[in-house]
Design a protein around this motif. Structure first.
Motif, short mmCIF file in Angstrom:
data_model
loop_
_atom_site.label_atom_id
_atom_site.label_comp_id
_atom_site.label_asym_id
_atom_site.label_seq_id
_atom_site.Cartn_x
_atom_site.Cartn_y
_atom_site.Cartn_z
N VAL A 139 0.87 -1.17 0.00
CA VAL A 139 0.00 0.00 0.00
C VAL A 139 0.90 1.23 0.00
CG1 VAL A 139 -1.83 1.27 1.17
CG2 VAL A 139 -1.77 -1.23 1.33
N GLY A 140 1.02 1.89 -1.16
CA GLY A 140 1.94 3.01 -1.26
C GLY A 140 3.35 2.52 -0.98
N PRO A 141 4.09 3.18 -0.06
CA PRO A 141 5.44 2.75 0.26
C PRO A 141 5.48 1.74 1.42
CG PRO A 141 5.04 4.84 1.31
CD PRO A 141 3.78 4.49 0.57
N LYS A 142 4.32 1.21 1.81
CA LYS A 142 4.24 0.27 2.93
C LYS A 142 4.06 -1.16 2.42
CE LYS A 142 4.04 3.06 6.60
NZ LYS A 142 4.90 2.95 7.78
N LEU A 143 4.62 -2.12 3.17
CA LEU A 143 4.47 -3.52 2.83
C LEU A 143 4.09 -4.32 4.08
CD1 LEU A 143 6.72 -5.67 0.53
CD2 LEU A 143 6.09 -6.53 2.78
N PHE A 144 3.05 -5.16 3.94
CA PHE A 144 2.60 -6.05 5.03
C PHE A 144 2.61 -7.49 4.52
CE2 PHE A 144 0.07 -2.10 5.19
CZ PHE A 144 0.52 -1.57 6.39
N TYR A 145 2.71 -8.41 5.45
CA TYR A 145 2.55 -9.82 5.12
C TYR A 145 1.27 -10.32 5.78
CZ TYR A 145 7.44 -9.69 3.65
OH TYR A 145 8.61 -9.37 3.02
N VAL A 146 0.47 -11.06 5.01
CA VAL A 146 -0.80 -11.57 5.51
C VAL A 146 -0.86 -13.08 5.27
CG1 VAL A 146 -3.32 -11.41 5.33
CG2 VAL A 146 -1.91 -9.39 4.92
N SER A 147 -1.28 -13.82 6.28
CA SER A 147 -1.39 -15.28 6.13
C SER A 147 -2.51 -15.61 5.16
CB SER A 147 -1.64 -15.94 7.48
OG SER A 147 -2.86 -15.49 8.04
N GLU A 148 -2.40 -16.76 4.49
CA GLU A 148 -3.36 -17.12 3.46
C GLU A 148 -4.77 -17.33 4.00
OE1 GLU A 148 -2.09 -20.65 1.53
OE2 GLU A 148 -2.05 -21.87 3.36
N ASP A 149 -4.89 -17.62 5.29
CA ASP A 149 -6.22 -17.77 5.87
C ASP A 149 -6.76 -16.43 6.37
OD1 ASP A 149 -4.74 -17.33 8.14
OD2 ASP A 149 -5.35 -19.17 9.17
N GLY A 150 -5.95 -15.37 6.21
CA GLY A 150 -6.41 -14.04 6.60
C GLY A 150 -6.38 -13.77 8.09
N ARG A 151 -5.83 -14.68 8.87
CA ARG A 151 -5.89 -14.51 10.31
C ARG A 151 -4.77 -13.65 10.87
NH1 ARG A 151 -6.43 -19.27 14.96
NH2 ARG A 151 -6.52 -17.83 16.74
N TYR A 152 -3.60 -13.71 10.24
CA TYR A 152 -2.43 -13.03 10.80
C TYR A 152 -1.86 -11.98 9.84
CZ TYR A 152 -2.60 -17.00 13.99
OH TYR A 152 -3.01 -17.94 14.90
N LEU A 153 -1.40 -10.89 10.42
CA LEU A 153 -0.72 -9.83 9.68
C LEU A 153 0.65 -9.60 10.30
CD1 LEU A 153 -2.06 -6.52 8.30
CD2 LEU A 153 -0.13 -6.44 9.87
N PHE A 154 1.66 -9.50 9.47
CA PHE A 154 3.03 -9.31 9.95
C PHE A 154 3.62 -8.02 9.39
CE2 PHE A 154 2.08 -13.77 9.52
CZ PHE A 154 2.54 -14.36 10.69
N GLN A 155 4.43 -7.35 10.19
CA GLN A 155 5.24 -6.24 9.75
C GLN A 155 6.69 -6.54 10.10
OE1 GLN A 155 3.07 -2.80 11.61
NE2 GLN A 155 3.64 -1.83 9.67
N GLY A 156 7.60 -6.18 9.22
CA GLY A 156 9.01 -6.42 9.49
C GLY A 156 9.69 -7.02 8.29
N SER A 157 10.94 -7.41 8.46
CA SER A 157 11.75 -7.91 7.34
C SER A 157 11.68 -9.43 7.24
CB SER A 157 13.21 -7.49 7.51
OG SER A 157 13.34 -6.09 7.44
#
Length: 243
Positions: free
Chosen positions: A60-78
């Motif tokens: 999203v713009g200059p931001k990047l998130f990781y999301v689990s395939e089941d939609g339950r978890y969101l991660f930020q970081g490298s």
């Protein structure tokens, strides 16, 4: 403005986490809907599988998130590839930064161009910042090295401050380059008002994590915090181009 944007994104991340927790079979549309509810008016630029099975990258713009395939978890970081000893996230973030800067458009920046351009650097600047003034006082050295400087405004004291108003006045001047040089010398410039991109610059710098000025973003999207002398910057950019 700076505090507001940081708070906004912080709250948004927690809101997205709560929304993702309610999803059971998340796909691209489900993730887009969750983002839409968490960040009204903001649409993800991309949703793609990551290098790790079961995780999706959401830009999203200059931001990047990781999301689990089941939609339950969101991660930020490298995300680090230990075997390859490579930061997989930074490369994607660099691309996202450049895309965001291109979306702003060069017509919404103040550019100082050399006769023969070898490199391009975006500089988030505060007119009243000491090291920003030092950098600009050496603008001819950067141009001699073939480095094009594209300025975006990042008045650290926020919207409505003296630095913010100076940025607006510079943008609204008949000769923006001359007005910027004059303002950075500490000279008084005519107060002006017009449609301007200062808020957009400030928001983008905040999203990129600007903690001070100057903040340099290379043409490959890498961030160099703080003042870098022209010769040293030219060397860094040449090494970056070779990779």
């Amino acid at each position: 403005m700076d505090t507001f944007m940081k708070t906004y994104w912080g709250v948004a991340v927690f809101a997205m986490m709560a929304l993702f927790c309610g999803a059971t079979n998340a796909d691209n549309k489900a993730i887009e809907q969750a983002l839409k509810e968490a960040l009204p008016g903001v649409k993800p630029d991309s949703i793609t599988p990551s290098a790790m099975a079961g995780l999706f990258e959401v830009v999203v713009g200059p931001k990047l998130f990781y999301v689990s395939e089941d939609g339950r978890y969101l991660f930020q970081g490298s995300m680090i590839d230990i075997k390859a000893r490579e930061d997989l996230t930074e490369g994607k973030l660099a691309n996202a930064r450049i895309s965001s800067l291109k979306n702003v458009g060069s017509n919404n920046m103040i550019a100082f161009k050399p006769e023969s351009s070898k490199h391009l650097v975006y500089v988030f600047t505060d007119i009243d910042c000491g090291y920003c003034r030092k950098l600009h006082s050496e603008i001819d050295q950067y141009l001699t090295e073939g480095i094009e400087i594209r300025y975006l405004f990042f008045p650290r004291t926020g919207e409505g401050s003296d630095s913010y108003n100076k940025a607006v006045s510079v943008w609204c001047a008949e000769d923006r380059n001359a007005a910027l040089t004059k303002a950075k010398r500490g000279d008084t410039i005519e107060k002006r008002q017009c449609e301007n991109p200062v808020d957009r610059h400030l928001a983008l710098g905040t999203q990129m994590g600007a903690a001070g000025t100057p903040m340099l973003v290379t043409e490959k999207g890498n961030i160099l915090p703080g003042y870098v002398p022209a010769a040293q910057l030219a060397k860094i950019l040449s090494q970056e181009a070779e990779k």
